[in-house]
Design an enzyme around this catalytic site. Sequence first.
Site, PDB file in Angstrom:
ATOM      1  N   ASN A 134       0.836  -1.205   0.000  1.00 55.20           N
ATOM      2  CA  ASN A 134       0.000   0.000   0.000  1.00 55.20           C
ATOM      3  C   ASN A 134       0.866   1.249   0.000  1.00 55.20           C
ATOM      4  OD1 ASN A 134      -2.950   0.861   0.400  1.00 55.20           O
ATOM      5  ND2 ASN A 134      -1.846   2.152   1.862  1.00 55.20           N
ATOM      6  N   GLU A 197      -0.778   0.598  -5.079  1.00 55.87           N
ATOM      7  CA  GLU A 197      -0.788   1.888  -5.773  1.00 55.87           C
ATOM      8  C   GLU A 197       0.486   2.128  -6.581  1.00 55.87           C
ATOM      9  OE1 GLU A 197      -1.739   1.535  -2.587  1.00 55.87           O
ATOM     10  OE2 GLU A 197      -3.784   2.323  -2.432  1.00 55.87           O
ATOM     11  N   ASP A 248      -4.666  21.710   8.072  1.00 57.03           N
ATOM     12  CA  ASP A 248      -4.905  20.688   7.056  1.00 57.03           C
ATOM     13  C   ASP A 248      -5.640  21.287   5.843  1.00 57.03           C
ATOM     14  OD1 ASP A 248      -4.859  18.213   5.872  1.00 57.03           O
ATOM     15  OD2 ASP A 248      -6.365  17.314   7.172  1.00 57.03           O
TER      16      ASP A 248
HETATM   17 MN    MN Z   1      -4.545   1.543  -0.700  1.00 57.02          MN
END
Ligand code: MN
Length: 424
Positions: A134, A197, A248
């Site tokens: 990931n 990814e 953020d």
């Molecule tokens: Mn993922």
Amino acid sequence: MALRPWLERFAHETITIKGRMSREVELTKHLVAHPNVPVHFTDLDGFEAAANVWSTRDRIAVALEIPRDELLRRLLEAQAHPKDTRVVDHAPFQQNASDDVDLLDSPVPKLYPGDAGRFITAGVWVAERDGVRNLSFHRIQILDGRRGACRIVPRHLRHMYDEAMKAGEELKVAVCVGLDPWSLLAGGTSVEYGVDESRIASALTHATLGRPVDMVRLRNGLTVPADAEYVLEGRLTKETHAEGPFVDAVRTYDRVRQEPVLVVDRIYHVDRPIFHIIVGGSDEHFLFMGMPREPVIYQAVARAVPHVKAVRLTEGGCAWLHGVVSIRKQHQGDGKNAIMAAFGAHTSMKQVTIVDEDIDVFDDRDVEWAVATRFQADRGLVVLHGVRGSSIDPSSHDGFTSKMGIDATKPLGGDPAMYDKASL
Ligand code: MN
């Protein structure tokens, strides 16, 4: 190539700040003043750093060697058809490896006065568990020379971390800073669990360069993109620590939470490394956060109405909460079906405006013109109450929100002379 070659590529528009600059807040003024051009600090308390590098769609399109309006289709293609990466023996960042880690002696900045401290913001994390790799973005608040508190949102890395904790193990991780746009776009992509990814990044390099993304194995066994300026090798531990406040995406201070602690065991960097900084709520943040969601919205709306032209998550809506979709309307009601599909595809979105294909979704003024001349609230407005929405919206209550869909498409069969812009 990692960051330096890109800065050279965009040298004609880059602002280079050669004087000594403090990594504590002073730098942020320059980044906020020049949000859409790369800013390169050659002496950020003795280190090199850059920000706002990927702050326009145009610059990302140049890197991918496509026109700007092809970005969505290119990302869609890469998400739909990921490609294998290639493991190489050596990466430039392996030239400088040290177990003598000191995160304080680094370019990591404190960006806003009320931030809890210095944060790594452009780090793409790599983790592997049970054969699943990931990649994802998570900010890191530096706690001391070796430790950081990490905002691990409840998604895939959090799942891997929870599984490791249940098994009584720590989770091995690597954090890569100063990556290519393909790895950054891949890191910002939300696909289903189990999709690696880095293979999305590889689909992007295949389409642009005709080759896979190069990956390299670290000492701890993880395989990471070879083109990174810095790589931190470490472990997410069972220890937790207060994380935040931190400015953020919505440009307010995100609240304090107890979050997992990362222990960094080893740091790698290329010769003369450039540290990449992404300012929360900046356009560069928006492009890696929101733009990878646009293909997901596109696909869902395209299943509901026959022809979708363009999708944009708008900067004014933090590239997360508000969107615009242009469609070719063929049936009365297409606009409302598009609204429902868009909300279903991107559950954080609380406002979506549907326009006809003669409207440029990238032009806020054109979109407002469509709302002004083609929309009536008594028949074009869809309001949903008590829907689960985004946790980053300060006006939501415990994650519940109301959603507003605006159907600003022309009535079918309306007189074009009434609705179409005059042309010369
Ligand atoms: Mn993922």
